[in-house]
Design a protein around this motif. Sequence first.
Motif, PDB file in Angstrom:
ATOM      1  N   ILE A 389       0.582  -1.161  -0.182  1.00 46.84           N
ATOM      2  CA  ILE A 389      -0.584  -0.241  -0.331  1.00 46.84           C
ATOM      3  C   ILE A 389       0.332   1.432  -0.376  1.00 46.84           C
ATOM      4  CG2 ILE A 389      -1.442   1.366   1.639  1.00 46.84           C
ATOM      5  CD1 ILE A 389      -2.826  -1.644   2.015  1.00 46.84           C
ATOM      6  N   ILE A 390       1.964   1.437   0.754  1.00 47.23           N
ATOM      7  CA  ILE A 390       2.821   2.577   1.543  1.00 47.23           C
ATOM      8  C   ILE A 390       3.402   2.606  -0.636  1.00 47.23           C
ATOM      9  CG2 ILE A 390       4.991   3.042   1.732  1.00 47.23           C
ATOM     10  CD1 ILE A 390       3.139   3.331   3.360  1.00 47.23           C
ATOM     11  N   MET A 391       3.561   1.743  -1.270  1.00 46.54           N
ATOM     12  CA  MET A 391       4.167   2.243  -2.948  1.00 46.54           C
ATOM     13  C   MET A 391       2.962   2.496  -3.915  1.00 46.54           C
ATOM     14  SD  MET A 391       6.173  -1.609  -3.789  1.00 46.54           S
ATOM     15  CE  MET A 391       7.720  -1.781  -2.731  1.00 46.54           C
ATOM     16  N   PHE A 392       1.632   2.644  -3.201  1.00 47.04           N
ATOM     17  CA  PHE A 392       0.517   3.110  -4.108  1.00 47.04           C
ATOM     18  C   PHE A 392       0.346   4.639  -3.779  1.00 47.04           C
ATOM     19  CE2 PHE A 392      -0.315  -1.265  -5.071  1.00 47.04           C
ATOM     20  CZ  PHE A 392      -0.982  -1.025  -6.098  1.00 47.04           C
ATOM     21  N   ILE A 393       1.568   4.481  -2.715  1.00 46.60           N
ATOM     22  CA  ILE A 393       1.741   6.318  -1.972  1.00 46.60           C
ATOM     23  C   ILE A 393       3.233   6.779  -2.642  1.00 46.60           C
ATOM     24  CG2 ILE A 393       0.901   7.803  -0.023  1.00 46.60           C
ATOM     25  CD1 ILE A 393      -0.604   5.586   0.721  1.00 46.60           C
ATOM     26  N   VAL A 394       3.763   6.476  -2.163  1.00 43.47           N
ATOM     27  CA  VAL A 394       5.640   6.750  -2.568  1.00 43.47           C
ATOM     28  C   VAL A 394       4.709   7.527  -3.724  1.00 43.47           C
ATOM     29  CG1 VAL A 394       7.569   7.000  -2.343  1.00 43.47           C
ATOM     30  CG2 VAL A 394       5.826   6.024  -0.772  1.00 43.47           C
ATOM     31  N   PRO A 395       5.334   8.516  -3.902  1.00 46.87           N
ATOM     32  CA  PRO A 395       5.735   8.871  -5.584  1.00 46.87           C
ATOM     33  C   PRO A 395       7.448   8.900  -6.130  1.00 46.87           C
ATOM     34  CG  PRO A 395       6.325  10.745  -3.778  1.00 46.87           C
ATOM     35  CD  PRO A 395       5.728   9.321  -3.358  1.00 46.87           C
ATOM     36  N   SER A 396       6.544   8.399  -7.389  1.00 47.98           N
ATOM     37  CA  SER A 396       8.338   7.890  -8.356  1.00 47.98           C
ATOM     38  C   SER A 396       8.794   8.650  -8.549  1.00 47.98           C
ATOM     39  CB  SER A 396       7.720   7.692  -9.456  1.00 47.98           C
ATOM     40  OG  SER A 396       6.860   8.484 -10.523  1.00 47.98           O
ATOM     41  N   LYS A 397       8.516  10.744  -7.939  1.00 47.95           N
ATOM     42  CA  LYS A 397       9.673  11.454  -8.067  1.00 47.95           C
ATOM     43  C   LYS A 397      10.019  12.311  -7.413  1.00 47.95           C
ATOM     44  CE  LYS A 397       9.266  11.661 -13.524  1.00 47.95           C
ATOM     45  NZ  LYS A 397       8.639  12.443 -14.757  1.00 47.95           N
ATOM     46  N   ILE A 398      10.422  12.475  -7.124  1.00 48.57           N
ATOM     47  CA  ILE A 398      11.078  14.035  -5.594  1.00 48.57           C
ATOM     48  C   ILE A 398       9.762  14.497  -5.476  1.00 48.57           C
ATOM     49  CG2 ILE A 398      12.052  15.957  -3.836  1.00 48.57           C
ATOM     50  CD1 ILE A 398      15.206  14.675  -5.833  1.00 48.57           C
ATOM     51  N   PRO A 399       9.313  15.109  -4.464  1.00 48.10           N
ATOM     52  CA  PRO A 399       7.618  15.215  -4.511  1.00 48.10           C
ATOM     53  C   PRO A 399       7.875  16.908  -5.281  1.00 48.10           C
ATOM     54  CG  PRO A 399       7.329  14.149  -2.471  1.00 48.10           C
ATOM     55  CD  PRO A 399       9.779  13.633  -2.935  1.00 48.10           C
ATOM     56  N   GLY A 400       6.498  17.880  -5.259  1.00 47.38           N
ATOM     57  CA  GLY A 400       7.100  18.593  -5.883  1.00 47.38           C
ATOM     58  C   GLY A 400       5.902  18.497  -7.252  1.00 47.38           C
ATOM     59  N   LEU A 401       5.010  18.908  -7.422  1.00 45.73           N
ATOM     60  CA  LEU A 401       3.847  19.985  -8.631  1.00 45.73           C
ATOM     61  C   LEU A 401       4.220  20.121  -9.579  1.00 45.73           C
ATOM     62  CD1 LEU A 401       1.088  21.752  -6.830  1.00 45.73           C
ATOM     63  CD2 LEU A 401       1.414  18.547  -7.000  1.00 45.73           C
TER      64      LEU A 401
END
Length: 598
Positions: A389-401
Amino acid sequence: MHTILPGCWVPAGLHLSSDLKRAKTVTGPHLLPVAWNLLAPAESQEAYCAYAIIIMALFWCFEALPLAVTALFPLILFPMMGIMDAAEVCIEYFNDTNILFIGGLLVAIAVEHWNLHKRIALRVLLIIGVRPALLMLGFMMVTAFLSMWISNTATTAMMVPIAHAVLEQLHKAPEDKDVEKGSDNQTFELQETSPQKEATTLDNGQVHPVPHGSLEPKAQRTQEQLRFSQGMSLCVCYSASIGGIATLTGTTPNLVLQAQVNIISKNANVVNFASWFGFAFPAMIILLLLAWVWLQFLFLGFNFRKNFGMGDEARGQQKAAVRVIQTEHRRLGPMTFAEMAVTFLFVLLVILWFTREPGFFPGWGTLAFSNSQGESIVSDGTVAIFMGIIMFIVPSKIPGLTQNPEKPGKLKAPPALLNWKTVNEKMPWNIVFLLGGGFALAKGSAESGLSAWLGDKLTPLQSVPPPAIVCILCLLVAIFTECTSNVATTTLFLPILASMAKAICLNPLYVMLPCTLAASLAFMLPVATPPNAIAFSFGGIKVSDMVRAGFLLNILGVLVIMLAINTWSIPIFDLNTFPSWALTNATHCLANATAPGP
């Protein structure tokens, strides 16, 4: 003997209906009345359950229906026969072991999706080098390690093309211009391309699929190079099967064992990730080294100077092969944020698995999440699903819009490490149903009394030495798994073996553990397991080559299993005593509960 199916006979002494006697052949749909006629005189719950098991065994062996469809039979048969309520049967299809299987695969899919397994493989090969003997050992080590965590089939499909690409350069002259330039080798891209196949006929007259971009060079290879190529293909597929036995989630039969033991012990946490690893990992290492020595002798010979690359020409060819690996490693670029995040979560998952309830010190599961008896109420499946479930939440790039290229002026969040589309495509849902069907059969055997009945019939085996029983059973399972799915093999054998062990007052684990490992010793035939089929399609291997290499490896595997079950596994699982959790339907063993098991 009356022939029922090709390769399937019914003893003449058993009652057959007149209609059945007149029948010449019986196809898949007619298997139901065949088995029913055999058991009709004894209309009891034990007979009903035996009928269901026979039907499912026949359908699994002859693949009259897809394996996963056959696994759904208990949902229909058990309620109609009065063996179990429908609600109770359904629970077995999504129990804790299936949750562990799904959670482990979620992490494995993330590793595969972000090419982390390929980076690990190439890095290790660069460290070990490409001298023939060490190259074979390196590929076996990498394949075995990856198979501990991700699918054996996916590991083999990735490693076999890499192995042949390296061999292609190793067999070329060192002055080859393409090699000097470090040009791309298209072979590495095979695992990313379409899975379409084309048929080709070998000199042995057998037709088998060969992926597009086959690695056969234009100039005819020497016999020596061909044998090295064959050996490399076999070492990869064999090490994939060997590596899978080391962890509880490495291959499906291990999970079948855990579920069967949970049914017998009423979820007493007898087999968990840490205890299984302590038992199976040393056996895996020993068998892997023996396989390396045997394959090196069979395909390279014992020429120390040649196998370890002594000589100027050999050094030049090795440099060419190293350049291929370096080129592919450079193409991966630096580690991305997604790869680092997956690596961190993967390592954290393994640590949590090991420390939840290790046995030799209080684990975090016992300290933080215990019931009134002081037992952990979280399982390995809980941890696996949590990480998934954590892997469905953690972004694949450094967080930022970032700006959305499809909709200018609007912001877009980076995608997560996993998405449902990827999971749905790569998750083997058929195995989930297959596991559930096996668990339902085991539960039905216990509820109907069939397990107790089998145990009573097997009591004469008490006079046979336990090591002899285990050795014979391991050989039987190893032979059976060459022709049948290893999941079906363990599903059919383990409940019977548990009943037999309880009948002769032997610790059930002493029989069930080695036979589970033996179910992974599928080395002799291309159809025995998917990794064998993949290797068969690449290396120009004949069936006779695989049989010759796999036969001795099967014998070595059984010997290693016998060593493991009679040495270091005894203190891990307390095999010298008859456990209290196995006393159900075995009250005659109560006086021997503290007597030596094996």
